[in-house]
Design a protein around this motif. Structure first.
Motif, PDB file in Angstrom:
ATOM      1  N   UNK A  59       0.870  -1.197   0.000  1.00  0.00           N
ATOM      2  CA  UNK A  59       0.000   0.000   0.000  1.00  0.00           C
ATOM      3  C   UNK A  59       0.897   1.233   0.000  1.00  0.00           C
ATOM      4  N   UNK A  60       1.255   1.717  -1.197  1.00  0.00           N
ATOM      5  CA  UNK A  60       2.323   2.723  -1.268  1.00  0.00           C
ATOM      6  C   UNK A  60       2.043   4.026  -0.523  1.00  0.00           C
ATOM      7  N   UNK A  61       0.801   4.489  -0.536  1.00  0.00           N
ATOM      8  CA  UNK A  61       0.516   5.760   0.152  1.00  0.00           C
ATOM      9  C   UNK A  61       0.720   5.607   1.661  1.00  0.00           C
ATOM     10  N   UNK A  62       0.149   4.541   2.211  1.00  0.00           N
ATOM     11  CA  UNK A  62       0.285   4.308   3.652  1.00  0.00           C
ATOM     12  C   UNK A  62       1.752   4.058   4.008  1.00  0.00           C
ATOM     13  N   UNK A  63       2.463   3.344   3.134  1.00  0.00           N
ATOM     14  CA  UNK A  63       3.885   3.059   3.369  1.00  0.00           C
ATOM     15  C   UNK A  63       4.670   4.363   3.453  1.00  0.00           C
ATOM     16  N   UNK A  64       4.440   5.269   2.493  1.00  0.00           N
ATOM     17  CA  UNK A  64       5.226   6.516   2.542  1.00  0.00           C
ATOM     18  C   UNK A  64       4.879   7.347   3.768  1.00  0.00           C
ATOM     19  N   UNK A  65       3.626   7.307   4.194  1.00  0.00           N
ATOM     20  CA  UNK A  65       3.262   8.063   5.402  1.00  0.00           C
ATOM     21  C   UNK A  65       3.989   7.523   6.626  1.00  0.00           C
ATOM     22  N   UNK A  66       4.037   6.197   6.738  1.00  0.00           N
ATOM     23  CA  UNK A  66       4.720   5.597   7.899  1.00  0.00           C
ATOM     24  C   UNK A  66       6.217   5.911   7.860  1.00  0.00           C
ATOM     25  N   UNK A  67       6.827   5.730   6.682  1.00  0.00           N
ATOM     26  CA  UNK A  67       8.286   5.908   6.590  1.00  0.00           C
ATOM     27  C   UNK A  67       8.677   7.366   6.868  1.00  0.00           C
ATOM     28  N   UNK A  68       7.810   8.303   6.462  1.00  0.00           N
ATOM     29  CA  UNK A  68       8.101   9.725   6.721  1.00  0.00           C
ATOM     30  C   UNK A  68       8.168  10.012   8.222  1.00  0.00           C
ATOM     31  N   UNK A  69       7.484   9.183   9.004  1.00  0.00           N
ATOM     32  CA  UNK A  69       7.474   9.375  10.472  1.00  0.00           C
ATOM     33  C   UNK A  69       8.589   8.588  11.172  1.00  0.00           C
ATOM     34  N   UNK A  70       9.227   7.680  10.451  1.00  0.00           N
ATOM     35  CA  UNK A  70      10.274   6.839  11.066  1.00  0.00           C
ATOM     36  C   UNK A  70      11.569   7.631  11.210  1.00  0.00           C
ATOM     37  N   UNK A  94      16.329  -6.495  11.386  1.00  0.00           N
ATOM     38  CA  UNK A  94      16.127  -6.135   9.975  1.00  0.00           C
ATOM     39  C   UNK A  94      16.665  -7.199   9.020  1.00  0.00           C
ATOM     40  N   UNK A  95      17.412  -8.178   9.546  1.00  0.00           N
ATOM     41  CA  UNK A  95      17.922  -9.275   8.697  1.00  0.00           C
ATOM     42  C   UNK A  95      16.971 -10.464   8.677  1.00  0.00           C
ATOM     43  N   UNK A  96      15.914 -10.385   9.458  1.00  0.00           N
ATOM     44  CA  UNK A  96      14.990 -11.523   9.575  1.00  0.00           C
ATOM     45  C   UNK A  96      14.142 -11.725   8.330  1.00  0.00           C
ATOM     46  N   UNK A  97      13.487 -12.910   8.225  1.00  0.00           N
ATOM     47  CA  UNK A  97      12.714 -13.250   7.032  1.00  0.00           C
ATOM     48  C   UNK A  97      11.534 -12.325   6.761  1.00  0.00           C
ATOM     49  N   UNK A  98      10.895 -11.792   7.807  1.00  0.00           N
ATOM     50  CA  UNK A  98       9.709 -10.938   7.586  1.00  0.00           C
ATOM     51  C   UNK A  98      10.119  -9.678   6.832  1.00  0.00           C
ATOM     52  N   UNK A  99      11.235  -9.073   7.241  1.00  0.00           N
ATOM     53  CA  UNK A  99      11.706  -7.856   6.579  1.00  0.00           C
ATOM     54  C   UNK A  99      12.212  -8.192   5.176  1.00  0.00           C
ATOM     55  N   UNK A 100      12.945  -9.286   5.040  1.00  0.00           N
ATOM     56  CA  UNK A 100      13.491  -9.662   3.726  1.00  0.00           C
ATOM     57  C   UNK A 100      12.364  -9.866   2.714  1.00  0.00           C
ATOM     58  N   UNK A 101      11.253 -10.414   3.175  1.00  0.00           N
ATOM     59  CA  UNK A 101      10.124 -10.668   2.281  1.00  0.00           C
ATOM     60  C   UNK A 101       9.431  -9.367   1.855  1.00  0.00           C
ATOM     61  N   UNK A 102       9.401  -8.385   2.766  1.00  0.00           N
ATOM     62  CA  UNK A 102       8.612  -7.167   2.494  1.00  0.00           C
ATOM     63  C   UNK A 102       9.438  -6.001   1.950  1.00  0.00           C
ATOM     64  N   UNK A 103      10.769  -6.133   1.930  1.00  0.00           N
ATOM     65  CA  UNK A 103      11.606  -4.964   1.625  1.00  0.00           C
ATOM     66  C   UNK A 103      11.522  -4.511   0.158  1.00  0.00           C
ATOM     67  N   UNK A 104      11.330  -5.424  -0.768  1.00  0.00           N
ATOM     68  CA  UNK A 104      11.292  -5.011  -2.181  1.00  0.00           C
ATOM     69  C   UNK A 104      10.132  -4.059  -2.479  1.00  0.00           C
ATOM     70  N   UNK A 105       8.881  -4.418  -2.100  1.00  0.00           N
ATOM     71  CA  UNK A 105       7.802  -3.455  -2.370  1.00  0.00           C
ATOM     72  C   UNK A 105       7.983  -2.123  -1.658  1.00  0.00           C
ATOM     73  N   UNK A 106       8.496  -2.144  -0.427  1.00  0.00           N
ATOM     74  CA  UNK A 106       8.682  -0.872   0.291  1.00  0.00           C
ATOM     75  C   UNK A 106       9.735  -0.021  -0.418  1.00  0.00           C
ATOM     76  N   UNK A 107      10.814  -0.674  -0.890  1.00  0.00           N
ATOM     77  CA  UNK A 107      11.890   0.106  -1.523  1.00  0.00           C
ATOM     78  C   UNK A 107      11.528   0.547  -2.945  1.00  0.00           C
ATOM     79  N   UNK A 108      10.372   0.098  -3.440  1.00  0.00           N
ATOM     80  CA  UNK A 108       9.928   0.540  -4.774  1.00  0.00           C
ATOM     81  C   UNK A 108       9.052   1.788  -4.695  1.00  0.00           C
ATOM     82  N   UNK A 109       8.726   2.233  -3.477  1.00  0.00           N
ATOM     83  CA  UNK A 109       7.838   3.392  -3.316  1.00  0.00           C
ATOM     84  C   UNK A 109       8.650   4.688  -3.482  1.00  0.00           C
ATOM     85  N   UNK A 110       8.264   5.512  -4.455  1.00  0.00           N
ATOM     86  CA  UNK A 110       9.055   6.710  -4.789  1.00  0.00           C
ATOM     87  C   UNK A 110       9.345   7.635  -3.607  1.00  0.00           C
TER      88      UNK A 110
END
Ligand code: DC
Length: 238
Positions: A59-70, A94-110
């Motif tokens: 969910x790119x919009x929600x993702x960018x909102x969260x990351x802006x607050x991190x 951050x090296x665990x499987x949950x992050x590894x699985x989700x990192x590609x879509x998050x890093x694709x958000x402009x």
């Protein structure tokens, strides 16, 4: 190689997972008394922030909102791996499987990339301000983050070799599953619209399939010397 040699300027090290990028970049920085920046760790910390907020990584919009607050802080000492998310040390998580699985879509958000690239550039300027050096690793360092880096290296290796290295590193037996995951992430990282992973036109491409870490390190050191980026402290000349 001399322990006292010093690096000046930026060495950009890009390439997919399992090419030995992190180990080599970190050791190159340590051997040259330089700083080290793991940009993948920043995307991973952002991803952990998204997961902790209970937000769907696609969910790119929600993702960018969260990351802006991190609040993400990464250390640049090549001997100490330290990543903080909102003040908490998350270096291991951050090296665990949950992050590894989700990192590609998050890093694709402009907007996520814009935020993190700005921070990466700030760290790089700071590290090189007084004639210092930094080794920066990621996927878009030579193409986007520091397009004028005086040395850009793009490491590759066959998918089989990369999966075998990852499996050994993580103590996992199912190499076939790791290989599928590695290939999935490569496909995603190479095909995203913004800053897809690719070698810069002026990058030196190095296939590490048949090379051990010392051999790759030796080649990178040699390239840095040839480009005039290594100051030989003992002799006081490049
Ligand atoms: O290097 P790594 O596996 O820790 O990187 C994690 C993810 O972050 C990877 O799937 C791609 C992304 N990444 C990126 O998009 N740009 C970077 N400069 C570094 C990493």
């Amino acid at each position: 190689m001399q322990q006292d040699d010093g690096l000046r300027g930026v060495v950009a090290v890009d390439g997919p997972a399992g090419t030995g990028k992190s180990t080599v970049a970190r050791r190159l920085a340590a051997s040259l008394g330089a700083r080290y920046l793991d940009t993948g760790a920043m995307y991973r910390a952002a991803t952990l922030g998204v997961l902790r907020a209970g937000v769907d990584p696609t969910e790119s919009t929600a993702v960018s909102e969260v990351v802006a607050q991190c609040h993400i802080e990464v250390g640049t000492d090549p001997d100490i791996f330290r990543v903080l998310l909102d003040g908490e040390d998350v270096s291991r998580e951050i090296r665990g499987p949950a992050v590894t699985l989700a990192v590609s879509p998050v890093s694709a958000v402009s907007p996520v990339r814009e935020l993190l690239v700005a921070e990466q550039r700030r760290i790089i300027v700071d590290a090189t301000a007084a004639g210092g050096g930094i080794v920066v690793e990621g996927r878009d360092i030579g193409t986007v983050v520091v397009p004028d880096a005086p040395l850009k290296v793009f490491l590759t290796a066959t998918a089989a070799q990369r999966a075998a290295r990852r499996a050994a590193q993580d103590g996992v037996d199912d190499v076939a599953e790791i290989r599928r995951a590695v290939e999935r992430r490569d496909r995603f990282d190479s095909s995203r619209a913004m800053s897809p992973m690719c070698a810069a036109a002026d990058a030196v491409e190095l296939d590490t399939t048949a090379l051990d870490v010392d051999a790759v390190l030796g080649k990178l050191h040699e390239l840095a010397v040839v480009r005039g980026l290594v100051v030989l402290a003992a002799r006081g000349r490049t």
